[in-house]
Scaffold this active site. Structure first.
Site, PDB file in Angstrom:
ATOM      1  N   GLU A   1      38.407  80.548  10.358  1.00  0.00           N
ATOM      2  CA  GLU A   1      39.906  80.763   9.732  1.00  0.00           C
ATOM      3  C   GLU A   1      40.127  82.238   9.145  1.00  0.00           C
ATOM      4  O   GLU A   1      41.143  82.580   9.325  1.00  0.00           O
ATOM      5  CB  GLU A   1      40.308  79.672   8.997  1.00  0.00           C
TER       6      GLU A   1
ATOM      7  N   ASP B   1      51.260  78.705  10.906  1.00  0.00           N
ATOM      8  CA  ASP B   1      50.881  80.173  11.371  1.00  0.00           C
ATOM      9  C   ASP B   1      51.997  80.664  12.167  1.00  0.00           C
ATOM     10  O   ASP B   1      52.975  79.866  12.442  1.00  0.00           O
ATOM     11  CB  ASP B   1      49.381  80.129  11.798  1.00  0.00           C
TER      12      ASP B   1
ATOM     13  N   TYR C   1      47.832  78.271   4.514  1.00  0.00           N
ATOM     14  CA  TYR C   1      47.367  78.076   6.104  1.00  0.00           C
ATOM     15  C   TYR C   1      45.854  77.736   6.048  1.00  0.00           C
ATOM     16  O   TYR C   1      45.474  76.859   6.907  1.00  0.00           O
ATOM     17  CB  TYR C   1      47.660  79.429   6.921  1.00  0.00           C
TER      18      TYR C   1
END
Length: 345
Positions: free
Chosen positions: A33, A134, A116
């Site tokens: 991520e 996102d 996020y």
């Protein structure tokens, strides 16, 4: 809800085979991520594989030097991500005994982890019912529901998160989050999506209203700064050179570079010669000065356009503590300097 069922069915049939989707271990999920912020999967994948090979656990990453981490990150850009990644690994290894926080709110406390990333780890690792928001999610929801909120506004994320939460099946948040991001990445792409083959082409409000190319709405208020960087590449009689570490905050913090002359405009040979006389004449006797590249190299960052020139300066004698070309290649550099070294030195 029908939207969620159709979306998840599409995902199960079309999802990419990605290594971080085959685990609930928060370490590789966190790595992926952080790496995929501002980065496409195709670009990020080799870095993910390099990192997980070099640092298979959070303890391995924590034990590495910052230079090692930055060297492996070289070319991925947004280097503050790598520095925060390293600091967070050290915190998790030493303060949390290697165990990642297990809730969205606790994950948010980690350095470099925003809403996020916290939502992604919380849902993918611990199945917490929290939506990810996102750019892909903004786009899918804005188009499907014809939402005209400006996504550049601070309030937009909360509104889209509330909508995603409403749509999310509470017994399967992880798959829903993966599905909506994947749908935005593969099907509902920013430009010229193929709406003819879309599973939502009969229910998408933007398609019905002929607004696909207008959504999501994002106001642009980015002022680009132009900077002129002149790198002085000293070379002694043995071929050795010198570099320095960028310690100032800003771009490329803690990466290495050649001695730098930054100017307000593109400078010529005479300006560089004057700079050498002022800054290097006490240490070195200059034999020759040449341009490596007559035309500046344009290196674009999100808010800055860098006009870069490299200047070859041959000097008499030897540089004290000089670096040979082989050792030079072991240091982490901004990619534009790395490429120069590979091509010219």
């Amino acid at each position: 809800m029908i939207f969620s069922k159709v979306l998840i069915q599409w995902y199960l049939q079309n999802k990419r085979d990605l290594p971080w989707r085959k685990t609930t271990n928060p370490y590789p999920i966190w790595l992926s991520e952080i790496m995929l912020q501002q980065t496409r999967v195709a670009q990020g994948m080799p870095y993910f594989l390099s990192f997980t090979t070099a640092f298979p656990t959070v303890f391995d990453l924590a034990a590495a030097s910052e230079d090692q981490v930055l060297k492996l990150w070289q070319g991925l850009g947004y280097y503050s991500r790598a520095r925060n990644l390293h600091k967070t690994a050290q915190y998790i290894a030493t303060e949390l005994s290697g165990v990642f926080p297990e809730t969205y709110n606790d994950l948010l406390k980690l350095k470099g982890v925003g809403t996020y990333t916290a939502a992604a780890i919380a849902s993918f690792s611990y199945n917490e019912v929290v939506p990810v928001v996102d750019g892909n999610v903004f786009r899918v929801l804005a188009r499907y529901f014809d939402v005209e909120i400006d996504i550049a506004q601070a309030s937009a994320k909360k509104e889209f998160a509330a909508l995603a939460f409403e749509l999310m099946p509470k017994d399967n948040p992880a798959t829903f989050n993966q599905a909506i991001m994947e749908f935005g990445a593969l099907q509902c792409v920013p430009k010229n999506p193929n709406c003819g083959i879309c599973v939502f082409n009969e229910s998408c409000a933007a398609l019905q209203n002929n607004k696909v190319d207008q959504l999501p709405i994002k106001s642009k208020n980015v002022k680009v700064r132009n900077r002129f960087l002149n790198y002085i590449v000293l070379e002694d009689e043995t071929g050795n050179t010198i570099i320095q570490k960028r310690t100032d905050k800003g771009i490329w913090h803690n990466l290495y570079e050649f001695p730098l002359m930054e100017t307000e405009r593109e400078e010529d040979f005479d300006a560089i010669a004057s700079y050498l006389q002022t800054n290097f004449s006490d240490q070195y006797q200059v034999k020759s000065l040449l341009e490596y590249n007559e035309k500046s190299i344009l290196h674009k960052l999100s808010h800055q356009h860098l006009q870069i020139k490299f200047w070859k300066v041959k000097i008499e004698g030897r540089i004290e503590n000089g670096i040979d070309s082989e050792t030079l290649r072991t240091f982490p550099f901004p990619i534009v300097i790395h490429n120069f070294i590979e091509k010219e030195l």
